[in-house]
Scaffold this motif. Structure first.
Motif, PDB file in Angstrom:
ATOM      1  N   ASP A 140      37.324 -56.121  -9.415  1.00  0.00           N
ATOM      2  CA  ASP A 140      38.632 -56.406  -8.837  1.00  0.00           C
ATOM      3  C   ASP A 140      38.914 -55.395  -7.717  1.00  0.00           C
ATOM      4  O   ASP A 140      38.129 -54.480  -7.462  1.00  0.00           O
ATOM      5  CB  ASP A 140      39.729 -56.387  -9.906  1.00  0.00           C
ATOM      6  N   ARG A 141      40.032 -55.567  -7.073  1.00  0.00           N
ATOM      7  CA  ARG A 141      40.382 -54.723  -5.923  1.00  0.00           C
ATOM      8  C   ARG A 141      40.430 -53.244  -6.305  1.00  0.00           C
ATOM      9  O   ARG A 141      39.908 -52.389  -5.577  1.00  0.00           O
ATOM     10  CB  ARG A 141      41.749 -55.171  -5.382  1.00  0.00           C
ATOM     11  N   GLU A 142      41.031 -52.941  -7.456  1.00  0.00           N
ATOM     12  CA  GLU A 142      41.162 -51.557  -7.881  1.00  0.00           C
ATOM     13  C   GLU A 142      39.790 -50.902  -8.082  1.00  0.00           C
ATOM     14  O   GLU A 142      39.570 -49.759  -7.674  1.00  0.00           O
ATOM     15  CB  GLU A 142      41.964 -51.474  -9.182  1.00  0.00           C
ATOM     16  N   GLN A 143      38.864 -51.630  -8.688  1.00  0.00           N
ATOM     17  CA  GLN A 143      37.519 -51.090  -8.911  1.00  0.00           C
ATOM     18  C   GLN A 143      36.800 -50.831  -7.583  1.00  0.00           C
ATOM     19  O   GLN A 143      36.140 -49.805  -7.412  1.00  0.00           O
ATOM     20  CB  GLN A 143      36.699 -52.050  -9.773  1.00  0.00           C
ATOM     21  N   LEU A 144      36.923 -51.766  -6.652  1.00  0.00           N
ATOM     22  CA  LEU A 144      36.254 -51.614  -5.361  1.00  0.00           C
ATOM     23  C   LEU A 144      36.821 -50.433  -4.569  1.00  0.00           C
ATOM     24  O   LEU A 144      36.072 -49.635  -4.011  1.00  0.00           O
ATOM     25  CB  LEU A 144      36.370 -52.898  -4.546  1.00  0.00           C
ATOM     26  N   LEU A 145      38.148 -50.326  -4.548  1.00  0.00           N
ATOM     27  CA  LEU A 145      38.763 -49.245  -3.781  1.00  0.00           C
ATOM     28  C   LEU A 145      38.515 -47.895  -4.437  1.00  0.00           C
ATOM     29  O   LEU A 145      38.385 -46.870  -3.749  1.00  0.00           O
ATOM     30  CB  LEU A 145      40.265 -49.501  -3.614  1.00  0.00           C
ATOM     31  N   SER A 146      38.437 -47.874  -5.760  1.00  0.00           N
ATOM     32  CA  SER A 146      38.124 -46.628  -6.472  1.00  0.00           C
ATOM     33  C   SER A 146      36.715 -46.165  -6.125  1.00  0.00           C
ATOM     34  O   SER A 146      36.488 -44.983  -5.840  1.00  0.00           O
ATOM     35  CB  SER A 146      38.260 -46.841  -7.986  1.00  0.00           C
ATOM     36  N   GLU A 147      35.757 -47.107  -6.131  1.00  0.00           N
ATOM     37  CA  GLU A 147      34.385 -46.723  -5.785  1.00  0.00           C
ATOM     38  C   GLU A 147      34.291 -46.325  -4.314  1.00  0.00           C
ATOM     39  O   GLU A 147      33.571 -45.373  -3.977  1.00  0.00           O
ATOM     40  CB  GLU A 147      33.420 -47.863  -6.076  1.00  0.00           C
ATOM     41  N   LEU A 148      35.001 -47.011  -3.463  1.00  0.00           N
ATOM     42  CA  LEU A 148      35.004 -46.661  -2.044  1.00  0.00           C
ATOM     43  C   LEU A 148      35.460 -45.221  -1.860  1.00  0.00           C
ATOM     44  O   LEU A 148      34.873 -44.459  -1.081  1.00  0.00           O
ATOM     45  CB  LEU A 148      35.930 -47.616  -1.274  1.00  0.00           C
ATOM     46  N   SER A 149      36.482 -44.816  -2.607  1.00  0.00           N
ATOM     47  CA  SER A 149      37.004 -43.459  -2.520  1.00  0.00           C
ATOM     48  C   SER A 149      35.966 -42.438  -2.984  1.00  0.00           C
ATOM     49  O   SER A 149      35.778 -41.394  -2.356  1.00  0.00           O
ATOM     50  CB  SER A 149      38.275 -43.344  -3.365  1.00  0.00           C
ATOM     51  N   VAL A 150      35.261 -42.756  -4.089  1.00  0.00           N
ATOM     52  CA  VAL A 150      34.224 -41.862  -4.618  1.00  0.00           C
ATOM     53  C   VAL A 150      33.086 -41.702  -3.605  1.00  0.00           C
ATOM     54  O   VAL A 150      32.628 -40.589  -3.323  1.00  0.00           O
ATOM     55  CB  VAL A 150      33.673 -42.393  -5.963  1.00  0.00           C
ATOM     56  N   LEU A 151      32.630 -42.823  -3.045  1.00  0.00           N
ATOM     57  CA  LEU A 151      31.514 -42.779  -2.093  1.00  0.00           C
ATOM     58  C   LEU A 151      31.913 -42.066  -0.803  1.00  0.00           C
ATOM     59  O   LEU A 151      31.116 -41.328  -0.216  1.00  0.00           O
ATOM     60  CB  LEU A 151      31.029 -44.197  -1.781  1.00  0.00           C
ATOM     61  N   ARG A 152      33.146 -42.277  -0.378  1.00  0.00           N
ATOM     62  CA  ARG A 152      33.612 -41.621   0.846  1.00  0.00           C
ATOM     63  C   ARG A 152      33.678 -40.105   0.653  1.00  0.00           C
ATOM     64  O   ARG A 152      33.305 -39.341   1.546  1.00  0.00           O
ATOM     65  CB  ARG A 152      34.981 -42.180   1.241  1.00  0.00           C
ATOM     66  N   ALA A 153      34.121 -39.678  -0.534  1.00  0.00           N
ATOM     67  CA  ALA A 153      34.177 -38.246  -0.838  1.00  0.00           C
ATOM     68  C   ALA A 153      32.766 -37.653  -0.875  1.00  0.00           C
ATOM     69  O   ALA A 153      32.537 -36.536  -0.394  1.00  0.00           O
ATOM     70  CB  ALA A 153      34.887 -38.026  -2.174  1.00  0.00           C
ATOM     71  N   ARG A 154      31.818 -38.425  -1.426  1.00  0.00           N
ATOM     72  CA  ARG A 154      30.429 -37.962  -1.483  1.00  0.00           C
ATOM     73  C   ARG A 154      29.858 -37.825  -0.075  1.00  0.00           C
ATOM     74  O   ARG A 154      29.189 -36.843   0.258  1.00  0.00           O
ATOM     75  CB  ARG A 154      29.602 -38.954  -2.302  1.00  0.00           C
ATOM     76  N   MET A 155      30.142 -38.812   0.774  1.00  0.00           N
ATOM     77  CA  MET A 155      29.666 -38.777   2.150  1.00  0.00           C
ATOM     78  C   MET A 155      30.293 -37.610   2.915  1.00  0.00           C
ATOM     79  O   MET A 155      29.590 -36.862   3.613  1.00  0.00           O
ATOM     80  CB  MET A 155      30.003 -40.097   2.850  1.00  0.00           C
ATOM     81  N   ASP A 156      31.598 -37.423   2.765  1.00  0.00           N
ATOM     82  CA  ASP A 156      32.286 -36.332   3.470  1.00  0.00           C
ATOM     83  C   ASP A 156      31.741 -34.972   3.047  1.00  0.00           C
ATOM     84  O   ASP A 156      31.592 -34.069   3.876  1.00  0.00           O
ATOM     85  CB  ASP A 156      33.795 -36.398   3.207  1.00  0.00           C
ATOM     86  N   ALA A 157      31.424 -34.826   1.750  1.00  0.00           N
ATOM     87  CA  ALA A 157      30.892 -33.557   1.257  1.00  0.00           C
ATOM     88  C   ALA A 157      29.525 -33.270   1.870  1.00  0.00           C
ATOM     89  O   ALA A 157      29.216 -32.127   2.236  1.00  0.00           O
ATOM     90  CB  ALA A 157      30.795 -33.587  -0.264  1.00  0.00           C
ATOM     91  N   VAL A 158      28.702 -34.313   2.002  1.00  0.00           N
ATOM     92  CA  VAL A 158      27.369 -34.152   2.607  1.00  0.00           C
ATOM     93  C   VAL A 158      27.501 -33.774   4.079  1.00  0.00           C
ATOM     94  O   VAL A 158      26.822 -32.854   4.563  1.00  0.00           O
ATOM     95  CB  VAL A 158      26.545 -35.450   2.452  1.00  0.00           C
ATOM     96  N   LEU A 159      28.366 -34.458   4.799  1.00  0.00           N
ATOM     97  CA  LEU A 159      28.523 -34.172   6.226  1.00  0.00           C
ATOM     98  C   LEU A 159      29.093 -32.775   6.449  1.00  0.00           C
ATOM     99  O   LEU A 159      28.690 -32.066   7.386  1.00  0.00           O
ATOM    100  CB  LEU A 159      29.426 -35.227   6.875  1.00  0.00           C
ATOM    101  N   LYS A 160      30.010 -32.364   5.575  1.00  0.00           N
ATOM    102  CA  LYS A 160      30.587 -31.023   5.698  1.00  0.00           C
ATOM    103  C   LYS A 160      29.523 -29.959   5.442  1.00  0.00           C
ATOM    104  O   LYS A 160      29.391 -28.998   6.199  1.00  0.00           O
ATOM    105  CB  LYS A 160      31.747 -30.856   4.721  1.00  0.00           C
ATOM    106  N   LYS A 161      28.753 -30.135   4.364  1.00  0.00           N
ATOM    107  CA  LYS A 161      27.703 -29.165   4.043  1.00  0.00           C
ATOM    108  C   LYS A 161      26.645 -29.130   5.140  1.00  0.00           C
ATOM    109  O   LYS A 161      26.121 -28.067   5.487  1.00  0.00           O
ATOM    110  CB  LYS A 161      27.055 -29.504   2.699  1.00  0.00           C
ATOM    111  N   GLY A 162      26.362 -30.304   5.705  1.00  0.00           N
ATOM    112  CA  GLY A 162      25.377 -30.376   6.779  1.00  0.00           C
ATOM    113  C   GLY A 162      25.806 -29.637   8.037  1.00  0.00           C
ATOM    114  O   GLY A 162      24.972 -29.284   8.869  1.00  0.00           O
ATOM    115  N   SER A 163      27.095 -29.378   8.176  1.00  0.00           N
ATOM    116  CA  SER A 163      27.590 -28.699   9.380  1.00  0.00           C
ATOM    117  C   SER A 163      27.317 -27.201   9.354  1.00  0.00           C
ATOM    118  O   SER A 163      27.378 -26.542  10.384  1.00  0.00           O
ATOM    119  CB  SER A 163      29.092 -28.956   9.555  1.00  0.00           C
ATOM    120  N   TYR A 164      27.018 -26.649   8.155  1.00  0.00           N
ATOM    121  CA  TYR A 164      26.786 -25.202   8.098  1.00  0.00           C
ATOM    122  C   TYR A 164      25.525 -24.791   7.318  1.00  0.00           C
ATOM    123  O   TYR A 164      25.104 -23.638   7.388  1.00  0.00           O
ATOM    124  CB  TYR A 164      27.996 -24.485   7.480  1.00  0.00           C
ATOM    125  N   ALA A 165      24.909 -25.712   6.564  1.00  0.00           N
ATOM    126  CA  ALA A 165      23.741 -25.351   5.753  1.00  0.00           C
ATOM    127  C   ALA A 165      22.563 -24.957   6.639  1.00  0.00           C
ATOM    128  O   ALA A 165      22.370 -25.539   7.710  1.00  0.00           O
ATOM    129  CB  ALA A 165      23.357 -26.514   4.846  1.00  0.00           C
TER     130      ALA A 165
END
Length: 223
Positions: A140-165
């Motif tokens: 349902d919509r809630e499940q999709l948007l919840s997963e989208l939020s999790v994946l976006r946070a995972r992506m943002d964390a990778v991009l942030k770490k990649g900026s200084y690692a």
């Protein structure tokens, strides 16, 4: 990979261009352990450079984020791509291909519904792409948007770490066999995930806590 070690496939690294092969439309990029990997240069559209050109053309010494898309095969080096992919149960986020794609295996009416739902949620200013997997038809919509939020946070964390690692750093592990197996199932249809290996149990608990909040009770250690 040995038990408990993540696989190279799917892992993300801060790599450095070792050699450019213009005639082959490719390059060799070194990752963790100075492992040389083949990088196809004819498909890049917006690589995440940390040092080097931003015009899409690579030069030796350039540093950029890459993901392993194929492990070494006989005499062939592993392959890497700058189009980073973050797969979930229902969705896959991509950094270079910024289209909204829906699995062709989903019936047309559901395809249209899912596309409209996500297009509204994503907006037009997004900096990433989304692929809707076949499993999404059951969500349902809630499940999709919840997963989208999790994946976006995972992506943002990778991009942030990649900026200084430091260069040659592994930014994100590839999937373990046990977590990949769970990802390929429909979580809501699973009654229990049972293992008799304490190490696997702990890794599954961490994965489920991050990916399916509140779902830890489905993971059991058989003693």
């Amino acid at each position: 990979a040995p038990a408990g070690e993540s696989r190279l496939l799917g892992s993300i690294h801060m790599g450095k261009v070792q050699k450019v092969l213009p005639d082959q439309k490719g390059a060799f990029v070194e990752i963790e352990g100075r492992l040389p990997c083949y990088f196809a240069t004819d498909k890049i559209t917006g690589p995440m450079f940390r040092r080097g050109t931003r015009q899409g053309k690579l030069s030796p010494g350039d540093e950029l984020l890459v993901q392993v898309t194929r492990e070494a095969l006989k005499s062939k080096a592993p392959s890497v791509s700058s189009n980073l992919s973050f797969p979930g149960e229902y969705l896959v986020l991509t950094t270079e291909n910024r289209m909204l794609g829906v699995s062709s295996r989903i019936p047309k009416p559901d395809r249209a519904r899912l596309r409209q739902m996500l297009a509204e949620a994503l907006g037009e200013e997004r900096t990433y792409g989304v692929i809707v997997r076949t499993n999404a038809v059951q969500a349902d919509r809630e499940q999709l948007l919840s997963e989208l939020s999790v994946l976006r946070a995972r992506m943002d964390a990778v991009l942030k770490k990649g900026s200084y690692a430091p260069c040659y750093t592994r930014i994100m592990d590839g999937d373990l066999p046990e977590t990949e197996a769970v990802k390929n199932c429909v979580w809501e249809n699973l009654e229990k995930v049972i293992t008799d290996d304490p190490g696997v149990y702990q890794r599954l608990l961490r994965f489920v806590e991050e990916t399916y909040p509140g779902g830890q009770e489905k993971v059991e250690l058989y003693e």
